[in-house]
Design an enzyme around this catalytic site. Structure first.
Site, PDB file in Angstrom:
ATOM      1  N   SER A   8      54.192  52.690  34.743  1.00  0.00           N
ATOM      2  CA  SER A   8      54.253  52.808  36.205  1.00  0.00           C
ATOM      3  C   SER A   8      54.443  54.263  36.579  1.00  0.00           C
ATOM      4  CB  SER A   8      55.420  51.996  36.759  1.00  0.00           C
ATOM      5  OG  SER A   8      55.637  52.405  38.106  1.00  0.00           O
ATOM      6  N   HIS A  33      49.990  51.206  36.201  1.00  0.00           N
ATOM      7  CA  HIS A  33      50.669  50.359  37.189  1.00  0.00           C
ATOM      8  C   HIS A  33      51.009  51.200  38.426  1.00  0.00           C
ATOM      9  CE1 HIS A  33      53.050  46.789  38.302  1.00  0.00           C
ATOM     10  NE2 HIS A  33      54.002  47.620  38.721  1.00  0.00           N
ATOM     11  N   ASP A  35      52.931  51.182  41.981  1.00  0.00           N
ATOM     12  CA  ASP A  35      53.969  50.513  42.768  1.00  0.00           C
ATOM     13  C   ASP A  35      53.881  50.920  44.230  1.00  0.00           C
ATOM     14  OD1 ASP A  35      55.491  48.821  40.984  1.00  0.00           O
ATOM     15  OD2 ASP A  35      56.009  50.665  39.923  1.00  0.00           O
ATOM     16  N   MET A  37      55.145  50.429  47.962  1.00  0.00           N
ATOM     17  CA  MET A  37      56.332  49.950  48.696  1.00  0.00           C
ATOM     18  C   MET A  37      56.253  50.376  50.155  1.00  0.00           C
ATOM     19  SD  MET A  37      59.293  50.758  45.923  1.00  0.00           S
ATOM     20  CE  MET A  37      59.023  50.628  44.156  1.00  0.00           C
ATOM     21  N   HIS A  66      50.642  46.831  42.403  1.00  0.00           N
ATOM     22  CA  HIS A  66      51.739  45.901  42.682  1.00  0.00           C
ATOM     23  C   HIS A  66      52.198  46.156  44.109  1.00  0.00           C
ATOM     24  CE1 HIS A  66      56.241  44.853  41.688  1.00  0.00           C
ATOM     25  NE2 HIS A  66      55.689  43.955  42.483  1.00  0.00           N
ATOM     26  N   MET A  68      54.393  45.714  46.992  1.00  0.00           N
ATOM     27  CA  MET A  68      55.708  45.268  47.473  1.00  0.00           C
ATOM     28  C   MET A  68      55.731  45.546  48.969  1.00  0.00           C
ATOM     29  SD  MET A  68      57.845  46.732  44.253  1.00  0.00           S
ATOM     30  CE  MET A  68      56.478  47.770  43.782  1.00  0.00           C
ATOM     31  N   MET A 137      59.139  39.608  37.898  1.00  0.00           N
ATOM     32  CA  MET A 137      60.047  40.744  38.110  1.00  0.00           C
ATOM     33  C   MET A 137      61.297  40.528  37.260  1.00  0.00           C
ATOM     34  SD  MET A 137      58.290  42.601  40.071  1.00  0.00           S
ATOM     35  CE  MET A 137      59.511  43.911  40.054  1.00  0.00           C
ATOM     36  N   ASP A 175      58.032  43.160  34.772  1.00  0.00           N
ATOM     37  CA  ASP A 175      58.195  44.412  35.506  1.00  0.00           C
ATOM     38  C   ASP A 175      59.659  44.718  35.759  1.00  0.00           C
ATOM     39  OD1 ASP A 175      57.760  46.686  36.928  1.00  0.00           O
ATOM     40  OD2 ASP A 175      56.627  45.743  38.559  1.00  0.00           O
TER      41      ASP A 175
HETATM   42  C1  DX5 Z   1      60.183  48.181  40.631  1.00  0.00           C
HETATM   43  C2  DX5 Z   1      58.759  48.449  40.202  1.00  0.00           C
HETATM   44  C3  DX5 Z   1      58.572  48.731  38.769  1.00  0.00           C
HETATM   45  C4  DX5 Z   1      59.288  49.942  38.251  1.00  0.00           C
HETATM   46  C5  DX5 Z   1      59.667  49.676  36.848  1.00  0.00           C
HETATM   47  O1  DX5 Z   1      60.174  47.830  41.964  1.00  0.00           O
HETATM   48  O2  DX5 Z   1      57.952  47.341  40.531  1.00  0.00           O
HETATM   49  O3  DX5 Z   1      57.206  48.776  38.426  1.00  0.00           O
HETATM   50  O4  DX5 Z   1      58.545  51.109  38.310  1.00  0.00           O
HETATM   51  O5  DX5 Z   1      60.425  50.726  36.409  1.00  0.00           O
HETATM   52  P1  DX5 Z   1      61.310  50.650  35.104  1.00  0.00           P
HETATM   53  O6  DX5 Z   1      60.376  50.391  33.940  1.00  0.00           O
HETATM   54  O7  DX5 Z   1      61.913  52.017  35.048  1.00  0.00           O
HETATM   55  O8  DX5 Z   1      62.304  49.561  35.288  1.00  0.00           O
HETATM   56 ZN    ZN Z   2      55.825  47.261  39.716  1.00  0.00          ZN
END
Ligand code: DX5
Ligand code: ZN
Length: 219
Positions: A8, A33, A35, A37, A66, A68, A137, A175
């Protein structure tokens, strides 16, 4: 079957993002990946299609987005056009999950559904046939670098059993909080893939990152 690692870029050095993406390629990890948000579904804000479109020029590795975000269906077209290969939406953020999953597939993309740690697998059982990627998750979404939540292991095992029983064909991905020490054990429990943020990017050299991927994929 080889398991999949999706670093990620949430934990990457964005002042040197071309180098970071090249480093993912060199390490042997297979997906990138992303992320996304919105500051509403999760208490953090990252980036969107505008940035992804630019990142798309840097690599041919599959982009595993992903989302969110609330009302994810409103943004699927933009993420598809930006060059994502897989788009995952949260079951908790969408009242019409089946419609959204179908909509993602209508762009020729893989459709994913993410479940927060507190959301049971039953939230997706009725539409399991339509889901290509199940993102379990293993932390509460919003931030990188959190600790793995062990209660989710039971959900990994159930999701894997559904595949064995022919009730689902999804790729099971994890994740959050997955690292050098626990990844192999989680693959053994039934995960096919895992995201890795801080575990990957806290290693600063290409050699250290390659060593991590070689270990967790048991190559
Ligand atoms: C959290 C994200 C993850 C995050 C994982 O909201 O969806 O993808 O980057 O990070 P690590 O591997 O550091 O837990
Ligand atoms: Zn993620």
């Amino acid at each position: 079957m080889t398991n999949i690692i999706a670093p990620s870029i949430l934990s990457a050095d964005f002042t040197n993002i071309a180098h970071e993406i090249a480093s993912i390629e060199k390490s042997g990890a297979q997906w990138v990946h992303l992320d996304i948000m919105d500051g509403v579904f999760v208490p953090n804000i990252t980036f969107g299609p505008f940035i992804i479109k630019q990142l798309r020029k840097l690599t041919k590795l599959p982009f595993d987005a992903h989302l969110m975000i609330e009302n994810p269906a409103d943004y699927i077209e933009a993420f598809a056009k930006a060059g994502c290969d897989m788009i995952t939406v949260h079951a908790e953020a969408d009242r019409h999950l089946h419609r959204t999953v179908d909509y993602i597939r209508s762009f020729g993309l893989k459709a994913g559904v993410a479940l927060n740690p507190a959301t049971p697998l039953s939230a997706v059982e009725a539409i399991s046939d339509s889901i290509d990627l199940l993102l379990l998750m293993t932390v509460n979404p919003g931030f990188g670098g959190q600790s793995f939540i062990p209660q989710v292991i039971e959900k990994i095992e159930k999701a894997s059993q559904m595949k064995k029983d022919g009730k689902a064909h999804w790729t099971i991905s994890l994740d959050g909080g997955v690292n050098y020490d626990n990844a192999r054990e989680l693959f053994a429990k039934g995960a096919d893939a895992t995201v890795m943020g801080s575990a990957f990017f806290s290693r600063k050299s290409d050699e250290e990152r390659t060593e991590l991927i070689t270990h967790v994929l048991n190559l």
